[in-house]
Write a protein that holds these residues in place. Structure first.
Motif, PDB file in Angstrom:
ATOM      1  N   THR A 234     -61.227 153.075  77.451  1.00 17.35           N
ATOM      2  CA  THR A 234     -60.590 154.241  78.058  1.00 17.35           C
ATOM      3  C   THR A 234     -60.156 153.883  79.469  1.00 17.35           C
ATOM      4  N   LEU A 235     -59.304 154.729  80.056  1.00 19.00           N
ATOM      5  CA  LEU A 235     -59.027 154.594  81.480  1.00 19.00           C
ATOM      6  C   LEU A 235     -60.291 154.931  82.264  1.00 19.00           C
ATOM      7  N   HIS A 236     -60.541 154.201  83.338  1.00 14.44           N
ATOM      8  CA  HIS A 236     -61.688 154.478  84.180  1.00 14.44           C
ATOM      9  C   HIS A 236     -61.289 155.129  85.498  1.00 14.44           C
ATOM     10  N   TYR A 389     -71.144 144.720  91.239  1.00 14.24           N
ATOM     11  CA  TYR A 389     -71.140 146.030  91.894  1.00 14.24           C
ATOM     12  C   TYR A 389     -70.968 147.097  90.816  1.00 14.24           C
ATOM     13  N   VAL A 390     -71.849 148.066  90.812  1.00 12.99           N
ATOM     14  CA  VAL A 390     -71.830 149.134  89.814  1.00 12.99           C
ATOM     15  C   VAL A 390     -71.828 150.483  90.515  1.00 12.99           C
ATOM     16  N   MET A 391     -70.948 151.368  90.074  1.00 12.55           N
ATOM     17  CA  MET A 391     -71.056 152.766  90.486  1.00 12.55           C
ATOM     18  C   MET A 391     -70.707 153.641  89.292  1.00 12.55           C
ATOM     19  N   SER A 392     -71.257 154.836  89.290  1.00 14.48           N
ATOM     20  CA  SER A 392     -71.016 155.747  88.172  1.00 14.48           C
ATOM     21  C   SER A 392     -69.640 156.365  88.291  1.00 14.48           C
ATOM     22  N   ILE A 393     -69.085 156.718  87.145  1.00 13.07           N
ATOM     23  CA  ILE A 393     -67.820 157.440  87.159  1.00 13.07           C
ATOM     24  C   ILE A 393     -68.032 158.864  87.639  1.00 13.07           C
ATOM     25  N   GLY A 473     -61.844 141.860  90.566  1.00 19.09           N
ATOM     26  CA  GLY A 473     -62.917 142.070  89.595  1.00 19.09           C
ATOM     27  C   GLY A 473     -64.271 141.993  90.270  1.00 19.09           C
ATOM     28  N   GLY A 474     -65.317 141.858  89.432  1.00 18.71           N
ATOM     29  CA  GLY A 474     -66.670 141.776  89.956  1.00 18.71           C
ATOM     30  C   GLY A 474     -67.362 143.117  90.046  1.00 18.71           C
ATOM     31  N   TYR A 475     -66.817 144.139  89.368  1.00 21.17           N
ATOM     32  CA  TYR A 475     -67.396 145.479  89.446  1.00 21.17           C
ATOM     33  C   TYR A 475     -67.364 146.148  88.075  1.00 21.17           C
ATOM     34  N   TYR A 476     -68.112 147.249  87.985  1.00 23.55           N
ATOM     35  CA  TYR A 476     -68.133 148.046  86.758  1.00 23.55           C
ATOM     36  C   TYR A 476     -68.316 149.509  87.122  1.00 23.55           C
ATOM     37  N   PHE A 477     -67.481 150.370  86.530  1.00 20.14           N
ATOM     38  CA  PHE A 477     -67.606 151.819  86.703  1.00 20.14           C
ATOM     39  C   PHE A 477     -68.305 152.352  85.461  1.00 20.14           C
TER      40      PHE A 477
END
Length: 607
Positions: A234-236, A389-393, A473-477
């Motif tokens: 999906t789109l983030h 790096y992680v942050m919540s949507i 890159g290097g991140y995740y939502f």
């Protein structure tokens, strides 16, 4: 929580403490802004550079988006801005500055400014500008940031409703479209390579500027770059910052639409705007013809035939290509007892119950595929090679990209406001924002660490901003997979380098092995120059300087301008928001070139 690249202190923000004063309790922002614009405009009209400098804060920033430089430049400090103005003020014919609007923005308890929109003209163009006025210790308001944006060409406006075809009889439309698409006896002025959102939006902009175009797309359908990816994609980014020029997404759509919805929308967009596209086609070579000043491009079509087009401009709109990492000692697919695939080849975890899946890579694609596997009862392990790096949507993305920023005012105004702020000026703001989001996400981040998944705070604690600008890159939502890691439904192997792929799984440097029936490689993006070198030949392509990452002025290298050493070859990259904004910028530059209006490019120094 580990840190990434703590390299430099951010530029100082114009906080009340640093200014030595806070704004008065009562004042009239539009009146203040009108007075400032009057002084600013008067100095410009009189070519009084020192007078103009006096309207700026002691530590000002000026970002020009192709209006006064035909480049994207950031000048930090009064001395650099003075040099820039002395070099460009008269040459460009910068003037006719007029107030448009102003609003007071309390950014934080210790930080506020008046956001001012103004219009202006140059000899050939119309522009819009934005300034941020801060209250200074001498009780005057001065601009801490100024930005000037190319917005249109005065002699060549975009199509309007007055330009419609008013003929009542349109029965020959099918035949006309067929002839237009084939270019049987003509060549387009501009060839777009890639029919994703970047190529489509450039084509739409060019059409509205009356520039002939053709898109070549290797897939069989527009949207296949989204449609053929894994089913759970999906789109983030929220939908309100992803609208495309001339046609906005329906209000009935979800905030984060499925990739299949996006694919179908792109196909609809191309059809509705009558964009010229050759599907199942590929540009296999491009040679600069110095005698004609055109690009000779060989296009291989789906039926096996070839056509050489002679075009004025090429726009490279393929975006980043995926890195298909081959690990040292990796056996061939035929030797592995299971299946090795890239994340772009993975479709669905349905039917994989009972299999062991190892995913090498722990950012967006890795998480999405692992989550799909967990949902389908698959034994899945994500191999994390470095911290992420992680942050919540829900708490992070929707805090960073609030609906009001785009839906509360015109899209064009919102775009300009966000683009107007220099990346390095944003650094302190990004650090504050990242700290706030980290606090909101604390429970999730602590759970990830306990599960063995390593997180970081982004480069210089800026969260996603500098990871995007420097690495892409290097991140995740997070949209749910983090909880599956915390709950043990997705296993983690972290902190140990991969040695090689064996016949039975993944071998690590410490001698441990992870058995796998399926190995999915999700290692991010490749060097953006790889497909360009393939197109123009290695001998020519090897001279292309690095693309992406920040230059000495804090601007991205490469995109949205002509490539160095490759005249009239333009690079379009970015997410939906950047593509929407910069598609107009590239189209205007191309139109200016076609009409002989393009001035001298005032390029940033290169190291």
């Amino acid at each position: 929580m580990s840190d990434v690249g703590l390299t430099s202190a951010p530029p100082s923000l114009p906080t009340f403490a640093s200014l030595g004063v806070s704004p008065p309790e009562k004042f009239d922002p539009p009146a203040v802004a009108r007075d400032w614009v009057g002084s600013f405009a008067g100095s410009i009209d009189n070519r009084d550079v020192q007078g103009l400098i006096s309207t700026l804060h002691a530590e000002p920033w000026w970002r020009d988006i192709f209006a006064l430089t035909w480049d994207i430049r950031t000048f930090q400090g009064r001395a650099k801005i003075e040099t820039f103005l002395n070099d460009r003020l008269t040459e460009t014919g910068f003037g006719s500055v007029a107030f448009v609007s102003a609003v007071y923005q309390p950014v934080a308890p210790d930080l506020a400014w008046i956001l001012v929109h103004f219009s202006f003209e140059t000899t050939v163009a119309a522009g819009n500008g934005i300034a941020r006025l801060v209250y200074c210790a001498d009780e005057s308001w001065r601009a801490v940031t100024v930005s000037t944006h190319l917005d249109g060409l005065k002699a060549h406006p975009e199509l309007t409703s007055a330009d419609r075809d008013f003929r009542v009889i349109q029965g020959d439309w099918v035949e006309r479209r067929k002839n237009e698409l084939e270019f049987a006896d003509t060549n387009p002025e501009v060839l777009m390579i890639g029919g994703g959102q970047a190529g489509l939006e450039i084509a739409a902009r060019l059409k509205h500027l009356r520039v002939s175009h053709l898109i070549v797309e290797k897939n069989a359908r527009i949207g296949d770059n989204w449609r053929t990816r894994y089913d759970s994609l999906t789109l983030h980014d929220p939908i309100w910052c992803n609208h495309m020029p001339y046609l906005h997404f329906p209000t009935s759509w979800p905030v984060f639409p499925s990739s299949k919805q996006v694919a179908n929308w792109l196909e609809f967009y191309a059809e509705a705007l009558e964009l010229n596209i050759w599907l199942s086609s590929e540009a296999v070579s491009a040679v600069r013809n110095e005698a004609t000043n055109k690009w000779d491009v060989v296009i291989r079509r789906g039926d096996g035939s070839s056509r050489t087009m002679h075009v004025d401009h090429i726009v490279l709109a393929q975006g980043f290509t995926f890195k298909k990492t081959v690990f040292p000692g990796q056996v061939g697919i035929e030797d592995f007892h299971g299946q090795i695939m890239h994340s772009s080849e993975f479709k669905s975890a349905k039917g994989l119950a009972g299999k062991k899946v190892a995913i090498i890579g722990a950012c967006t694609s890795g998480h999405d595929i692992a989550s799909d596997c967990a949902d389908n009862g698959v034994d899945v392990t994500m191999v994390q090679r470095s911290s992420t790096y992680v942050m919540s949507i829900e708490k992070g993305i929707l805090t960073n990209l609030p609906a009001a920023e785009w839906e509360g005012l015109s899209l064009e105004k919102g775009d300009s406001s966000r683009i107007s702020m220099p990346f390095r000026f944003q650094k302190g703001l990004a650090q504050r924002g990242a700290a706030k989001i980290r606090d909101l996400d604390r429970e999730m981040l602590e759970g990830l660490e306990k599960a063995g998944y390593r997180t970081n705070s982004g480069t210089d604690d800026t969260g996603v901003l500098y990871l995007l600008l420097e690495r892409g890159g290097g991140y995740y939502f997070d949209d749910g997979s983090c909880q599956k890691i915390i709950d043990g439904k997705i296993k983690i192997k972290s902190g140990i380098e991969v040695d090689r792929i064996t016949k039975t799984g993944v071998l690590f440097k410490d001698g441990s092995e992870l058995p796998a029936d399926i190995v999915v490689v999700a290692t991010g993006f490749d060097d953006a120059r790889v497909p360009i070198r393939k197109l123009v030949s290695e001998d020519v392509g090897v001279k292309i300087p690095p693309i992406w990452g920040l230059n000495e002025e804090g601007e991205l290298k490469g995109p949205w301008r002509e490539l160095e050493g490759l005249p009239k070859m333009w690079l379009m990259m970015g997410n939906f928001f950047w593509c929407r904004y910069f598609s107009k910028i590239i189209a205007l530059q191309i139109k200016a070139k076609q009409e002989g209006l393009y001035g001298t490019r005032y390029a940033a120094p290169t190291s």
